[in-house]
Scaffold this motif. Structure first.
Motif, PDB file in Angstrom:
ATOM      1  N   LEU A  81      54.071  30.879  59.963  1.00 33.20           N
ATOM      2  CA  LEU A  81      55.044  29.877  59.531  1.00 33.20           C
ATOM      3  C   LEU A  81      56.450  30.164  60.056  1.00 33.20           C
ATOM      4  O   LEU A  81      57.214  29.228  60.305  1.00 33.20           O
ATOM      5  N   LYS A  82      56.792  31.432  60.246  1.00 34.21           N
ATOM      6  CA  LYS A  82      58.106  31.763  60.806  1.00 34.21           C
ATOM      7  C   LYS A  82      58.254  31.141  62.191  1.00 34.21           C
ATOM      8  O   LYS A  82      59.284  30.538  62.502  1.00 34.21           O
ATOM      9  N   ILE A  83      57.222  31.273  63.004  1.00 32.18           N
ATOM     10  CA  ILE A  83      57.258  30.724  64.361  1.00 32.18           C
ATOM     11  C   ILE A  83      57.222  29.197  64.325  1.00 32.18           C
ATOM     12  O   ILE A  83      57.998  28.520  64.998  1.00 32.18           O
ATOM     13  N   THR A  84      56.304  28.650  63.526  1.00 30.77           N
ATOM     14  CA  THR A  84      56.159  27.199  63.438  1.00 30.77           C
ATOM     15  C   THR A  84      57.430  26.553  62.904  1.00 30.77           C
ATOM     16  O   THR A  84      57.891  25.526  63.421  1.00 30.77           O
ATOM     17  N   THR A  85      58.016  27.159  61.875  1.00 29.41           N
ATOM     18  CA  THR A  85      59.251  26.635  61.293  1.00 29.41           C
ATOM     19  C   THR A  85      60.407  26.713  62.285  1.00 29.41           C
ATOM     20  O   THR A  85      61.195  25.773  62.408  1.00 29.41           O
ATOM     21  N   ALA A  86      60.499  27.831  62.996  1.00 30.17           N
ATOM     22  CA  ALA A  86      61.567  27.986  63.991  1.00 30.17           C
ATOM     23  C   ALA A  86      61.461  26.914  65.066  1.00 30.17           C
ATOM     24  O   ALA A  86      62.467  26.305  65.448  1.00 30.17           O
ATOM     25  N   GLU A  87      60.247  26.687  65.541  1.00 30.81           N
ATOM     26  CA  GLU A  87      60.074  25.670  66.585  1.00 30.81           C
ATOM     27  C   GLU A  87      60.417  24.282  66.050  1.00 30.81           C
ATOM     28  O   GLU A  87      61.093  23.495  66.726  1.00 30.81           O
ATOM     29  N   ALA A  88      59.960  23.964  64.838  1.00 36.50           N
ATOM     30  CA  ALA A  88      60.270  22.666  64.253  1.00 36.50           C
ATOM     31  C   ALA A  88      61.788  22.493  64.108  1.00 36.50           C
ATOM     32  O   ALA A  88      62.336  21.431  64.417  1.00 36.50           O
ATOM     33  N   PHE A  89      62.456  23.548  63.657  1.00 37.90           N
ATOM     34  CA  PHE A  89      63.916  23.525  63.505  1.00 37.90           C
ATOM     35  C   PHE A  89      64.607  23.270  64.843  1.00 37.90           C
ATOM     36  O   PHE A  89      65.480  22.411  64.958  1.00 37.90           O
ATOM     37  N   LEU A  90      64.172  24.020  65.863  1.00 39.60           N
ATOM     38  CA  LEU A  90      64.802  23.880  67.180  1.00 39.60           C
ATOM     39  C   LEU A  90      64.515  22.532  67.829  1.00 39.60           C
ATOM     40  O   LEU A  90      65.302  22.054  68.657  1.00 39.60           O
ATOM     41  N   ARG A  91      63.408  21.900  67.446  1.00 40.77           N
ATOM     42  CA  ARG A  91      63.070  20.584  67.990  1.00 40.77           C
ATOM     43  C   ARG A  91      63.708  19.445  67.199  1.00 40.77           C
ATOM     44  O   ARG A  91      63.516  18.280  67.513  1.00 40.77           O
ATOM     45  N   SER A 144      50.032  37.224  57.143  1.00 39.80           N
ATOM     46  CA  SER A 144      49.697  36.581  58.419  1.00 39.80           C
ATOM     47  C   SER A 144      50.188  35.133  58.431  1.00 39.80           C
ATOM     48  O   SER A 144      50.744  34.654  59.425  1.00 39.80           O
ATOM     49  N   LEU A 145      49.977  34.433  57.319  1.00 35.45           N
ATOM     50  CA  LEU A 145      50.441  33.051  57.201  1.00 35.45           C
ATOM     51  C   LEU A 145      51.963  32.988  57.291  1.00 35.45           C
ATOM     52  O   LEU A 145      52.517  32.116  57.972  1.00 35.45           O
ATOM     53  N   ASP A 146      52.645  33.912  56.648  1.00 34.34           N
ATOM     54  CA  ASP A 146      54.106  33.947  56.700  1.00 34.34           C
ATOM     55  C   ASP A 146      54.591  34.132  58.134  1.00 34.34           C
ATOM     56  O   ASP A 146      55.523  33.448  58.575  1.00 34.34           O
ATOM     57  N   ASP A 147      53.934  35.018  58.883  1.00 36.93           N
ATOM     58  CA  ASP A 147      54.302  35.224  60.289  1.00 36.93           C
ATOM     59  C   ASP A 147      54.111  33.951  61.102  1.00 36.93           C
ATOM     60  O   ASP A 147      54.962  33.585  61.911  1.00 36.93           O
TER      61      ASP A 147
END
Length: 130
Positions: free
Chosen positions: A96-106, A91-94
């Motif tokens: 973090l995938k979204i959070t990391t993607a958003e941070a990357f795109l920002r 669940s944490l990995d899922d």
């Protein structure tokens, strides 16, 4: 327990309450064995439907954060030992995938992102909690 609910937030009210209870335990604001307000009392204090609070308390119970006694009410689990299950790690990995993607795109660099994680994680070590 003092909750700050943002009614205009995209985060559902039940999730805001749940997040704040878990964070309250981590920072030592809520102590093991401490009583929480009744479902009706918390709903009344916040001005929300009691079913919303009931949902939060049941989720917290299922995850091991609280215990619910018919007579004495809801309290922070005095024997708190939620542990890191495989289900939690996935669940944490899922998340973090979204959070990391958003941070990357920002435009956050990997170093900036990790620095934020370190800052937040270290804040719990310094405040007590479990």
């Amino acid at each position: 327990m003092f909750l700050q609910i943002q009614f205009e937030s995209e985060i559902p009210i039940y999730q805001q309450i749940k997040n704040q209870v878990i964070r309250g335990i981590a920072i030592g604001e809520l102590q093991l064995g401490e009583d929480l307000p009744s479902v009706r009392q918390l709903a009344s204090d916040i001005g929300i439907n009691f079913h919303t609070v009931n949902k939060v308390y049941n989720q917290l119970k299922q995850e091991g954060w609280v215990v619910i006694h018919r007579k004495s009410g809801v309290m922070i689990n005095p024997d708190l030992n939620v542990g890191k299950t495989q289900e939690y790690i996935e669940s944490l990995d899922d998340l973090l995938k979204i959070t990391t993607a958003e941070a990357f795109l920002r435009g956050l660099s990997k170093e900036e992102f990790i620095a934020l994680i370190d800052k937040n994680y270290d804040s719990y070590n310094s405040k007590g909690g479990k």
